[in-house]
Design a protein around this motif. Structure first.
Motif, PDB file in Angstrom:
ATOM      1  N   CYS A   1      57.846 -25.360 -21.391  1.00  0.00           N
ATOM      2  CA  CYS A   1      56.541 -25.905 -20.972  1.00  0.00           C
ATOM      3  C   CYS A   1      56.449 -27.342 -21.477  1.00  0.00           C
ATOM      4  O   CYS A   1      56.881 -27.668 -22.668  1.00  0.00           O
ATOM      5  CB  CYS A   1      55.289 -24.712 -21.735  1.00  0.00           C
ATOM      6  N   GLY A   2      56.051 -28.166 -20.607  1.00  0.00           N
ATOM      7  CA  GLY A   2      55.825 -29.557 -21.238  1.00  0.00           C
ATOM      8  C   GLY A   2      54.735 -29.933 -22.014  1.00  0.00           C
ATOM      9  O   GLY A   2      54.668 -30.884 -22.678  1.00  0.00           O
ATOM     10  N   ASN A   3      53.657 -29.008 -22.018  1.00  0.00           N
ATOM     11  CA  ASN A   3      52.553 -28.926 -22.996  1.00  0.00           C
ATOM     12  C   ASN A   3      52.713 -28.417 -24.430  1.00  0.00           C
ATOM     13  O   ASN A   3      52.732 -29.231 -25.565  1.00  0.00           O
ATOM     14  CB  ASN A   3      51.212 -28.232 -22.594  1.00  0.00           C
ATOM     15  N   CYS A   4      53.329 -27.444 -24.504  1.00  0.00           N
ATOM     16  CA  CYS A   4      53.391 -26.646 -25.845  1.00  0.00           C
ATOM     17  C   CYS A   4      54.903 -26.476 -26.339  1.00  0.00           C
ATOM     18  O   CYS A   4      55.300 -26.004 -27.295  1.00  0.00           O
ATOM     19  CB  CYS A   4      52.784 -25.430 -25.879  1.00  0.00           C
ATOM     20  N   LYS A   5      55.844 -26.786 -25.554  1.00  0.00           N
ATOM     21  CA  LYS A   5      57.437 -26.401 -25.687  1.00  0.00           C
ATOM     22  C   LYS A   5      57.612 -25.140 -25.661  1.00  0.00           C
ATOM     23  O   LYS A   5      58.819 -24.842 -26.454  1.00  0.00           O
ATOM     24  CB  LYS A   5      57.888 -27.416 -27.048  1.00  0.00           C
ATOM     25  N   THR A   6      56.892 -24.113 -25.337  1.00  0.00           N
ATOM     26  CA  THR A   6      57.444 -22.789 -25.226  1.00  0.00           C
ATOM     27  C   THR A   6      58.382 -22.756 -24.013  1.00  0.00           C
ATOM     28  O   THR A   6      58.231 -22.980 -22.961  1.00  0.00           O
ATOM     29  CB  THR A   6      55.867 -21.874 -25.026  1.00  0.00           C
ATOM     30  N   GLN A   7      59.452 -21.726 -24.307  1.00  0.00           N
ATOM     31  CA  GLN A   7      60.325 -21.326 -23.263  1.00  0.00           C
ATOM     32  C   GLN A   7      59.846 -20.298 -22.252  1.00  0.00           C
ATOM     33  O   GLN A   7      59.131 -19.581 -22.467  1.00  0.00           O
ATOM     34  CB  GLN A   7      61.653 -20.670 -23.966  1.00  0.00           C
ATOM     35  N   LEU A   8      59.826 -20.749 -21.116  1.00  0.00           N
ATOM     36  CA  LEU A   8      59.352 -19.974 -19.825  1.00  0.00           C
ATOM     37  C   LEU A   8      60.241 -19.152 -19.364  1.00  0.00           C
ATOM     38  O   LEU A   8      60.104 -17.984 -19.083  1.00  0.00           O
ATOM     39  CB  LEU A   8      58.872 -21.062 -18.816  1.00  0.00           C
ATOM     40  N   PHE A   9      61.652 -19.539 -19.093  1.00  0.00           N
ATOM     41  CA  PHE A   9      62.641 -18.587 -18.290  1.00  0.00           C
ATOM     42  C   PHE A   9      64.146 -19.456 -18.522  1.00  0.00           C
ATOM     43  O   PHE A   9      64.019 -20.681 -18.667  1.00  0.00           O
ATOM     44  CB  PHE A   9      62.325 -18.022 -17.128  1.00  0.00           C
ATOM     45  N   LYS A  10      65.006 -18.403 -18.290  1.00  0.00           N
ATOM     46  CA  LYS A  10      66.260 -19.140 -18.156  1.00  0.00           C
ATOM     47  C   LYS A  10      66.685 -19.090 -16.805  1.00  0.00           C
ATOM     48  O   LYS A  10      66.184 -18.123 -16.050  1.00  0.00           O
ATOM     49  CB  LYS A  10      67.348 -18.214 -18.568  1.00  0.00           C
ATOM     50  N   TYR A  11      67.451 -20.297 -16.095  1.00  0.00           N
ATOM     51  CA  TYR A  11      67.421 -20.364 -14.610  1.00  0.00           C
ATOM     52  C   TYR A  11      68.830 -20.591 -14.225  1.00  0.00           C
ATOM     53  O   TYR A  11      69.281 -21.803 -14.861  1.00  0.00           O
ATOM     54  CB  TYR A  11      66.321 -21.287 -14.115  1.00  0.00           C
ATOM     55  N   ARG A  12      69.316 -20.222 -13.096  1.00  0.00           N
ATOM     56  CA  ARG A  12      70.598 -20.669 -12.602  1.00  0.00           C
ATOM     57  C   ARG A  12      70.481 -21.971 -11.578  1.00  0.00           C
ATOM     58  O   ARG A  12      70.041 -21.627 -10.638  1.00  0.00           O
ATOM     59  CB  ARG A  12      71.589 -19.607 -12.195  1.00  0.00           C
ATOM     60  N   LYS A  13      70.544 -23.185 -12.235  1.00  0.00           N
ATOM     61  CA  LYS A  13      70.218 -24.522 -11.554  1.00  0.00           C
ATOM     62  C   LYS A  13      71.565 -24.990 -10.894  1.00  0.00           C
ATOM     63  O   LYS A  13      72.573 -24.669 -11.328  1.00  0.00           O
ATOM     64  CB  LYS A  13      69.651 -25.294 -12.404  1.00  0.00           C
ATOM     65  N   GLY A  14      71.651 -25.308  -9.623  1.00  0.00           N
ATOM     66  CA  GLY A  14      72.601 -26.001  -9.197  1.00  0.00           C
ATOM     67  C   GLY A  14      72.343 -27.553  -8.866  1.00  0.00           C
ATOM     68  O   GLY A  14      71.079 -27.999  -8.774  1.00  0.00           O
ATOM     69  N   GLY A  15      73.200 -28.327  -9.097  1.00  0.00           N
ATOM     70  CA  GLY A  15      72.983 -29.776  -8.786  1.00  0.00           C
ATOM     71  C   GLY A  15      72.514 -30.485 -10.195  1.00  0.00           C
ATOM     72  O   GLY A  15      72.486 -29.899 -11.139  1.00  0.00           O
ATOM     73  N   LYS A  16      72.410 -31.709 -10.037  1.00  0.00           N
ATOM     74  CA  LYS A  16      72.263 -32.664 -11.051  1.00  0.00           C
ATOM     75  C   LYS A  16      70.657 -33.168 -11.057  1.00  0.00           C
ATOM     76  O   LYS A  16      70.311 -33.762 -11.976  1.00  0.00           O
ATOM     77  CB  LYS A  16      72.945 -33.751 -11.260  1.00  0.00           C
ATOM     78  N   GLY A  17      70.044 -32.925 -10.053  1.00  0.00           N
ATOM     79  CA  GLY A  17      68.647 -33.560 -10.058  1.00  0.00           C
ATOM     80  C   GLY A  17      67.609 -32.763 -10.728  1.00  0.00           C
ATOM     81  O   GLY A  17      67.863 -31.856 -11.611  1.00  0.00           O
ATOM     82  N   ALA A  18      66.312 -33.246 -10.679  1.00  0.00           N
ATOM     83  CA  ALA A  18      65.218 -32.747 -11.314  1.00  0.00           C
ATOM     84  C   ALA A  18      65.051 -31.440 -10.821  1.00  0.00           C
ATOM     85  O   ALA A  18      65.057 -30.942  -9.937  1.00  0.00           O
ATOM     86  CB  ALA A  18      64.105 -33.790 -11.227  1.00  0.00           C
ATOM     87  N   LEU A  19      64.371 -30.799 -11.720  1.00  0.00           N
ATOM     88  CA  LEU A  19      63.780 -29.275 -11.437  1.00  0.00           C
ATOM     89  C   LEU A  19      62.506 -29.211 -10.545  1.00  0.00           C
ATOM     90  O   LEU A  19      61.502 -29.407 -11.214  1.00  0.00           O
ATOM     91  CB  LEU A  19      63.464 -28.271 -12.921  1.00  0.00           C
ATOM     92  N   VAL A  20      62.515 -29.194  -9.431  1.00  0.00           N
ATOM     93  CA  VAL A  20      61.604 -29.199  -8.686  1.00  0.00           C
ATOM     94  C   VAL A  20      60.940 -27.808  -7.916  1.00  0.00           C
ATOM     95  O   VAL A  20      59.884 -27.787  -7.693  1.00  0.00           O
ATOM     96  CB  VAL A  20      62.093 -29.904  -7.006  1.00  0.00           C
TER      97      VAL A  20
END
Length: 83
Positions: A17-36
């Motif tokens: 979370c960008g507000n309180c820094k709580t972990q929301l989930f673990k995600y299998r992300k591909g690529g180098k870009g931003a998380l959209v």
């Protein structure tokens, strides 16, 4: 349009979370870009209790949608960050 790869990438990122820094989930992300967007089938561990809301500060960080015919969360800019 093509559906996302079922197996998906092997690299996982932690989404916070960008507000309180709580972990929301673990995600299998591909690529180098931003998380959209986050495809629901690629989320490995979910720490949220209510969909698209932070369990700590109850901020809405994403919107539930369909991307290429697959269920996904579309991130709201600045509400989350990934490590």
């Amino acid at each position: 349009m093509a559906k996302p790869n079922k197996k998906g990438p092997t690299k996982t990122v932690d989404v916070y979370c960008g507000n309180c820094k709580t972990q929301l989930f673990k995600y299998r992300k591909g690529g180098k870009g931003a998380l959209v967007k986050c495809f629901k089938e690629r989320i490995t561990t979910d720490f949220t209790t209510k969909a698209c809301h932070c369990p700590e500060c109850d901020t809405e960080f994403a919107r539930d949608t369909l991307v290429r015919g697959t269920p996904a969360f579309k991130m709201i800019g600045g509400k989350v960050f990934a490590k």
